[in-house]
Design a protein around this motif. Structure first.
Motif, short mmCIF file in Angstrom:
data_model
loop_
_atom_site.label_atom_id
_atom_site.label_comp_id
_atom_site.label_asym_id
_atom_site.label_seq_id
_atom_site.Cartn_x
_atom_site.Cartn_y
_atom_site.Cartn_z
N ASN A 125 0.77 -1.64 -0.18
CA ASN A 125 -0.24 -0.21 0.26
C ASN A 125 1.04 1.61 0.21
OD1 ASN A 125 -2.95 -0.54 0.12
ND2 ASN A 125 -1.94 -2.14 1.38
N LYS A 126 2.24 1.02 -0.01
CA LYS A 126 2.79 2.16 -0.24
C LYS A 126 2.63 3.18 1.29
CE LYS A 126 4.46 0.37 -3.57
NZ LYS A 126 5.91 -0.71 -3.17
N ARG A 127 2.47 3.32 2.17
CA ARG A 127 2.14 3.88 3.70
C ARG A 127 3.16 3.68 4.60
NH1 ARG A 127 -3.62 1.68 4.40
NH2 ARG A 127 -3.83 3.11 6.74
N LYS A 128 4.32 3.86 4.48
CA LYS A 128 5.61 3.29 4.70
C LYS A 128 5.65 3.96 7.00
CE LYS A 128 9.10 5.99 4.80
NZ LYS A 128 10.66 5.86 4.05
N ASN A 129 4.77 5.25 6.61
CA ASN A 129 4.99 5.30 8.33
C ASN A 129 4.04 4.34 8.64
OD1 ASN A 129 6.85 7.30 7.36
ND2 ASN A 129 5.20 8.92 6.84
N THR A 130 2.91 3.84 8.05
CA THR A 130 1.50 3.00 8.96
C THR A 130 1.93 2.00 9.24
OG1 THR A 130 0.00 4.62 8.07
CG2 THR A 130 -0.46 2.32 9.02
N GLY A 131 3.19 1.15 8.12
CA GLY A 131 3.91 0.05 8.36
C GLY A 131 4.53 0.50 8.72
N TYR A 132 5.62 1.39 9.14
CA TYR A 132 6.31 1.04 10.12
C TYR A 132 6.29 1.32 11.70
CZ TYR A 132 10.59 3.31 12.99
OH TYR A 132 11.57 2.61 13.79
N SER A 133 4.93 1.73 11.38
CA SER A 133 4.84 2.08 13.36
C SER A 133 3.71 0.52 13.87
CB SER A 133 3.62 3.06 12.80
OG SER A 133 4.02 4.47 13.31
N PHE A 134 3.12 0.11 13.07
CA PHE A 134 2.43 -1.71 12.65
C PHE A 134 3.93 -2.60 13.11
CE2 PHE A 134 0.05 -5.45 11.63
CZ PHE A 134 -1.15 -5.04 12.80
N LEU A 135 4.20 -2.35 12.78
CA LEU A 135 5.61 -2.80 12.78
C LEU A 135 6.54 -3.13 14.57
CD1 LEU A 135 7.63 -6.26 11.93
CD2 LEU A 135 8.98 -3.82 10.79
N MET A 136 6.70 -2.04 14.74
CA MET A 136 7.01 -1.23 15.99
C MET A 136 6.18 -1.55 17.06
SD MET A 136 9.94 0.31 15.50
CE MET A 136 10.40 0.65 17.20
N GLU A 137 4.84 -1.38 17.20
CA GLU A 137 3.61 -2.21 17.50
C GLU A 137 4.24 -3.10 18.15
OE1 GLU A 137 -1.19 -3.00 17.56
OE2 GLU A 137 -0.49 -1.02 16.60
N GLY A 138 4.10 -4.11 17.21
CA GLY A 138 5.03 -5.31 17.54
C GLY A 138 5.91 -6.10 17.99
N ILE A 139 6.98 -5.27 18.13
CA ILE A 139 8.30 -5.30 18.61
C ILE A 139 7.96 -4.77 20.07
CG2 ILE A 139 10.66 -4.33 19.10
CD1 ILE A 139 10.65 -4.54 15.82
N LYS A 140 7.13 -3.94 20.13
CA LYS A 140 6.84 -3.57 21.73
C LYS A 140 5.68 -4.34 22.46
CE LYS A 140 4.03 0.25 24.13
NZ LYS A 140 2.94 1.00 24.33
N ASN A 141 5.07 -4.97 21.78
CA ASN A 141 4.35 -6.13 22.86
C ASN A 141 4.81 -7.32 22.46
OD1 ASN A 141 2.35 -4.71 22.68
ND2 ASN A 141 1.25 -4.56 20.88
N ASN A 142 6.34 -7.54 21.13
CA ASN A 142 6.98 -9.36 22.23
C ASN A 142 8.36 -8.85 21.71
OD1 ASN A 142 4.53 -10.67 21.02
ND2 ASN A 142 4.32 -8.85 19.66
N PRO A 143 9.26 -7.89 22.76
CA PRO A 143 10.01 -7.02 22.75
C PRO A 143 11.55 -8.25 22.07
CG PRO A 143 9.28 -7.49 24.79
CD PRO A 143 8.59 -7.40 23.89
#
Length: 225
Positions: free
Chosen positions: A106-124
């Motif tokens: 979808n070329k929504r780079k910032n949104t994808g990055y934020s979603f990935l970082m949310e995953g890392i926050k919940n699964n460090p």
């Protein structure tokens, strides 16, 4: 009603029926004296429901591809991806797929990055998600320095289940290239040996292995830090 949302509603109703049957049959077996039955029910329900959604998403993608359509044109399951991680924030594969769909398809780079970082926050301590962040920095942001240091972080969390995934070997080859470019030959050679053991050595890593052995046989050698 929009057909897409109609399908999602139908899936939700099916899930409700299946989960009701599942817990009716299994809860009495899993329940032990002294446990909080409410917590057990909620915890099992969340894990089961998120796993069920993930399996449906995976099947849907395969059917989409088998129909001859490009996988990057299928975005309806993104709603189910977000629902699955809302139910179970430890569903790392869903975070991985959702982030990729957002920043690549979808070329929504910032949104994808934020979603990935949310995953890392919940699964460090998830190698899978740190590895994804490594690839994000390397291929999307094209920042090799960030990718390298993220790769070092990912290496701390590798577990046995991770080494059966093809992306594990892609990650190792990328880190070998980075170590080699930094002239950290001992570290590069350490991971080359892993690829040799797993019969996953490719031509470019084999060439690096030959050059590293030349270094060991008399040329300058830089010790790993």
């Amino acid at each position: 009603m929009n057909r897409k949302y109609g399908i999602i509603l139908l899936i939700s109703l099916v899930i409700l029926g299946i989960t009701t049957t599942y817990f009716t049959r299994t809860l009495s077996v899993k329940y032990k004296a002294g446990e909080n039955i409410g917590s057990l029910l909620v915890g099992n329900f969340r894990v089961f429901l998120a796993s069920f959604l993930w399996n449906r998403i995976d099947m849907y993608h395969h059917f989409w591809e088998f129909s001859g359509k490009s996988p990057n044109t299928e975005n309806a399951s993104l709603y189910l991806v977000k629902l699955s991680v809302a139910i179970d924030p430890h569903m790392v594969r869903a975070y991985s797929l959702g982030a990729y769909m957002l920043y690549d398809w979808n070329k929504r780079k910032n949104t994808g990055y934020s979603f990935l970082m949310e995953g890392i926050k919940n699964n460090p301590q998830s190698f899978y998600l740190w590895k994804d962040l490594y690839f994000y920095y390397l291929f999307i942001e094209k920042n090799k320095s960030k990718a390298f240091h993220t790769g070092l972080r990912a290496l701390k969390y590798i577990n046995k289940p991770d080494i059966v995934d093809e992306q594990y070997y892609l990650f190792l080859r990328g880190m070998i290239q980075m170590y080699y470019n930094r002239r950290e030959y001992q570290n590069a050679n350490k991971f080359i040996k892993i690829l040799v053991q797993m019969n996953m050595l490719k031509s470019f890593t084999n060439k690096m292995s030959v050059k590293i052995q030349e270094v060991y046989n008399g040329k300058e050698k830089k010790q790993s830090f």
